[in-house]
Design a protein around this motif. Sequence first.
Motif, PDB file in Angstrom:
ATOM      1  N   TYR A 111      16.863   6.856  -7.668  1.00 21.03           N
ATOM      2  CA  TYR A 111      16.188   6.106  -6.607  1.00 21.03           C
ATOM      3  C   TYR A 111      14.738   5.799  -6.961  1.00 21.03           C
ATOM      4  O   TYR A 111      14.060   6.604  -7.603  1.00 21.03           O
ATOM      5  CB  TYR A 111      16.176   6.900  -5.296  1.00 21.03           C
ATOM      6  CG  TYR A 111      17.492   6.946  -4.572  1.00 21.03           C
ATOM      7  CD1 TYR A 111      17.785   6.054  -3.543  1.00 21.03           C
ATOM      8  CD2 TYR A 111      18.454   7.883  -4.925  1.00 21.03           C
ATOM      9  CE1 TYR A 111      18.996   6.112  -2.869  1.00 21.03           C
ATOM     10  CE2 TYR A 111      19.679   7.936  -4.268  1.00 21.03           C
ATOM     11  CZ  TYR A 111      19.946   7.050  -3.231  1.00 21.03           C
ATOM     12  OH  TYR A 111      21.154   7.104  -2.587  1.00 21.03           O
ATOM     13  N   TYR A 112      14.283   4.617  -6.512  1.00 19.24           N
ATOM     14  CA  TYR A 112      12.862   4.353  -6.369  1.00 19.24           C
ATOM     15  C   TYR A 112      12.481   4.781  -4.956  1.00 19.24           C
ATOM     16  O   TYR A 112      13.235   4.557  -4.004  1.00 19.24           O
ATOM     17  CB  TYR A 112      12.551   2.859  -6.476  1.00 19.24           C
ATOM     18  CG  TYR A 112      12.784   2.222  -7.821  1.00 19.24           C
ATOM     19  CD1 TYR A 112      11.968   2.514  -8.913  1.00 19.24           C
ATOM     20  CD2 TYR A 112      13.799   1.280  -7.991  1.00 19.24           C
ATOM     21  CE1 TYR A 112      12.156   1.895 -10.139  1.00 19.24           C
ATOM     22  CE2 TYR A 112      14.000   0.660  -9.212  1.00 19.24           C
ATOM     23  CZ  TYR A 112      13.181   0.974 -10.282  1.00 19.24           C
ATOM     24  OH  TYR A 112      13.374   0.358 -11.497  1.00 19.24           O
ATOM     25  N   SER A 113      11.289   5.355  -4.813  1.00 18.40           N
ATOM     26  CA  SER A 113      10.775   5.671  -3.487  1.00 18.40           C
ATOM     27  C   SER A 113       9.360   5.140  -3.370  1.00 18.40           C
ATOM     28  O   SER A 113       8.533   5.366  -4.262  1.00 18.40           O
ATOM     29  CB  SER A 113      10.794   7.183  -3.246  1.00 18.40           C
ATOM     30  OG  SER A 113      10.347   7.473  -1.938  1.00 18.40           O
ATOM     31  N   ALA A 114       9.090   4.413  -2.290  1.00 16.33           N
ATOM     32  CA  ALA A 114       7.764   3.807  -2.090  1.00 16.33           C
ATOM     33  C   ALA A 114       7.329   3.985  -0.642  1.00 16.33           C
ATOM     34  O   ALA A 114       8.158   3.894   0.277  1.00 16.33           O
ATOM     35  CB  ALA A 114       7.795   2.328  -2.453  1.00 16.33           C
ATOM     36  N   PRO A 115       6.043   4.220  -0.429  1.00 18.20           N
ATOM     37  CA  PRO A 115       5.567   4.459   0.941  1.00 18.20           C
ATOM     38  C   PRO A 115       5.383   3.175   1.735  1.00 18.20           C
ATOM     39  O   PRO A 115       4.994   2.137   1.198  1.00 18.20           O
ATOM     40  CB  PRO A 115       4.211   5.147   0.699  1.00 18.20           C
ATOM     41  CG  PRO A 115       3.731   4.569  -0.599  1.00 18.20           C
ATOM     42  CD  PRO A 115       4.975   4.362  -1.432  1.00 18.20           C
ATOM     43  N   GLY A 116       5.629   3.273   3.036  1.00 14.71           N
ATOM     44  CA  GLY A 116       5.308   2.192   3.965  1.00 14.71           C
ATOM     45  C   GLY A 116       3.929   2.414   4.548  1.00 14.71           C
ATOM     46  O   GLY A 116       3.717   2.230   5.750  1.00 14.71           O
ATOM     47  N   PHE A 117       2.999   2.808   3.705  1.00 12.10           N
ATOM     48  CA  PHE A 117       1.594   3.006   4.069  1.00 12.10           C
ATOM     49  C   PHE A 117       0.773   2.945   2.789  1.00 12.10           C
ATOM     50  O   PHE A 117       1.329   3.008   1.686  1.00 12.10           O
ATOM     51  CB  PHE A 117       1.381   4.338   4.809  1.00 12.10           C
ATOM     52  CG  PHE A 117       1.993   5.530   4.126  1.00 12.10           C
ATOM     53  CD1 PHE A 117       1.320   6.203   3.114  1.00 12.10           C
ATOM     54  CD2 PHE A 117       3.253   6.011   4.498  1.00 12.10           C
ATOM     55  CE1 PHE A 117       1.872   7.304   2.484  1.00 12.10           C
ATOM     56  CE2 PHE A 117       3.825   7.103   3.871  1.00 12.10           C
ATOM     57  CZ  PHE A 117       3.133   7.754   2.866  1.00 12.10           C
ATOM     58  N   HIS A 118      -0.562   2.837   2.947  1.00  7.95           N
ATOM     59  CA  HIS A 118      -1.391   2.669   1.752  1.00  7.95           C
ATOM     60  C   HIS A 118      -2.752   3.338   1.846  1.00  7.95           C
ATOM     61  O   HIS A 118      -3.507   3.360   0.875  1.00  7.95           O
ATOM     62  CB  HIS A 118      -1.596   1.183   1.456  1.00  7.95           C
ATOM     63  CG  HIS A 118      -2.411   0.461   2.493  1.00  7.95           C
ATOM     64  ND1 HIS A 118      -1.950   0.226   3.772  1.00  7.95           N
ATOM     65  CD2 HIS A 118      -3.668  -0.064   2.446  1.00  7.95           C
ATOM     66  CE1 HIS A 118      -2.867  -0.420   4.468  1.00  7.95           C
ATOM     67  NE2 HIS A 118      -3.917  -0.601   3.697  1.00  7.95           N
ATOM     68  N   GLU A 119      -3.083   3.886   3.003  1.00 11.35           N
ATOM     69  CA  GLU A 119      -4.393   4.507   3.195  1.00 11.35           C
ATOM     70  C   GLU A 119      -4.278   6.034   3.234  1.00 11.35           C
ATOM     71  O   GLU A 119      -3.254   6.574   3.687  1.00 11.35           O
ATOM     72  CB  GLU A 119      -5.034   4.032   4.499  1.00 11.35           C
ATOM     73  CG  GLU A 119      -5.409   2.545   4.517  1.00 11.35           C
ATOM     74  CD  GLU A 119      -6.639   2.254   3.670  1.00 11.35           C
ATOM     75  OE1 GLU A 119      -7.169   3.185   3.020  1.00 11.35           O
ATOM     76  OE2 GLU A 119      -7.072   1.078   3.656  1.00 11.35           O
ATOM     77  N   PRO A 120      -5.327   6.748   2.792  1.00 17.23           N
ATOM     78  CA  PRO A 120      -5.292   8.221   2.820  1.00 17.23           C
ATOM     79  C   PRO A 120      -5.014   8.790   4.207  1.00 17.23           C
ATOM     80  O   PRO A 120      -4.276   9.771   4.344  1.00 17.23           O
ATOM     81  CB  PRO A 120      -6.690   8.611   2.327  1.00 17.23           C
ATOM     82  CG  PRO A 120      -7.135   7.471   1.481  1.00 17.23           C
ATOM     83  CD  PRO A 120      -6.556   6.241   2.140  1.00 17.23           C
ATOM     84  N   GLY A 121      -5.591   8.177   5.238  1.00 16.09           N
ATOM     85  CA  GLY A 121      -5.367   8.668   6.597  1.00 16.09           C
ATOM     86  C   GLY A 121      -3.906   8.582   7.002  1.00 16.09           C
ATOM     87  O   GLY A 121      -3.385   9.455   7.701  1.00 16.09           O
ATOM     88  N   GLU A 122      -3.230   7.519   6.567  1.00 14.16           N
ATOM     89  CA  GLU A 122      -1.811   7.364   6.868  1.00 14.16           C
ATOM     90  C   GLU A 122      -0.976   8.405   6.131  1.00 14.16           C
ATOM     91  O   GLU A 122      -0.011   8.950   6.683  1.00 14.16           O
ATOM     92  CB  GLU A 122      -1.351   5.958   6.475  1.00 14.16           C
ATOM     93  CG  GLU A 122      -1.997   4.848   7.292  1.00 14.16           C
ATOM     94  CD  GLU A 122      -1.626   3.478   6.760  1.00 14.16           C
ATOM     95  OE1 GLU A 122      -1.020   2.686   7.526  1.00 14.16           O
ATOM     96  OE2 GLU A 122      -1.928   3.194   5.589  1.00 14.16           O
TER      97      GLU A 122
END
Length: 303
Positions: A111-122
């Motif tokens: 699997y590839y896994s990628a976040p649905g967020f991009h900021e440290p707070g998220e």
Amino acid sequence: MKPNISEFSYGYALTEELVMGFGNKLTSSPVFPSLYQEGKDGGGWDVKLDKGGIPLFLQFKLSDYLKTKSALEYKKGKISLPYYRMHIRSKKYSRQHELLLKLERDGNEVYYSAPGFHEPGELNDAYLKQKVKNRSLWVKPTYIGDITDNKEHCVVFKLPKPHYFCSEPKEIKKDLSFESFQNEIYSAFEERKEYALSRNSLDELVKKIKRLAKERVDDFPEYDSGLRFGVKIPRIDEEIKEIEKEKEEGKTIEKLLINKELLMNHENMVENKFSNKHPIELLAYYASFYFGSQLMTVTEFEK
């Protein structure tokens, strides 16, 4: 907008959640090759794996955040703002997707896994709430399929949907949620748990990965010189760049022969370093070196 989190931070947070479990039945553990002898040949792995389980190969990705009307996929009318973009390296520079695809088609969980967020707070919020896995995209290489050109490609997405494979948008009509990933792992576990982590199965998997790597001697991982898991890796990224420049000069074959020799030397060094290790450690090393992936073992919770 480029992500403001690191691949290491995301991978660490996601791995920790997977170690904590897939619900109330399964757990997973990352495999980190060690050059330290642990009292006996194999480092005790036979005991750790004798209860059965399956290997899992994860490649952690990061996601760009798109929010302006100049965003390419938005202008093509396929997805609304804002959305995320997970890049797949061009075949011109890397055959990694092709290798992962073959690994999956051979019956492995990849699997590839990628976040649905991009900021440290998220990331921090998801980590504290143990929702990193739920706020991520889970993509099998076969959901993307074969890439036959040298263009730049990506997966653009919103959570929970839609998801498109680009450069020319094509909808991925699969459930890419953690829940779907979890169900797929449950199914694979029940089907293969009795034999997938046996020494014989792991030995065969190591051989298959080595064969795949030898088929692609023109594609080496872009690592700098240095130690990775204690094994010296030749610096050859400049050689690869020169291949692209010298194709029209008829020098490609010579360069490929150099790379083939480097591959053989590297393989010999690795085999020597891991000669007294359990095959799962060698598999973890090759998964990282050739596939850019983290090997994990999926097993049942100990009662």
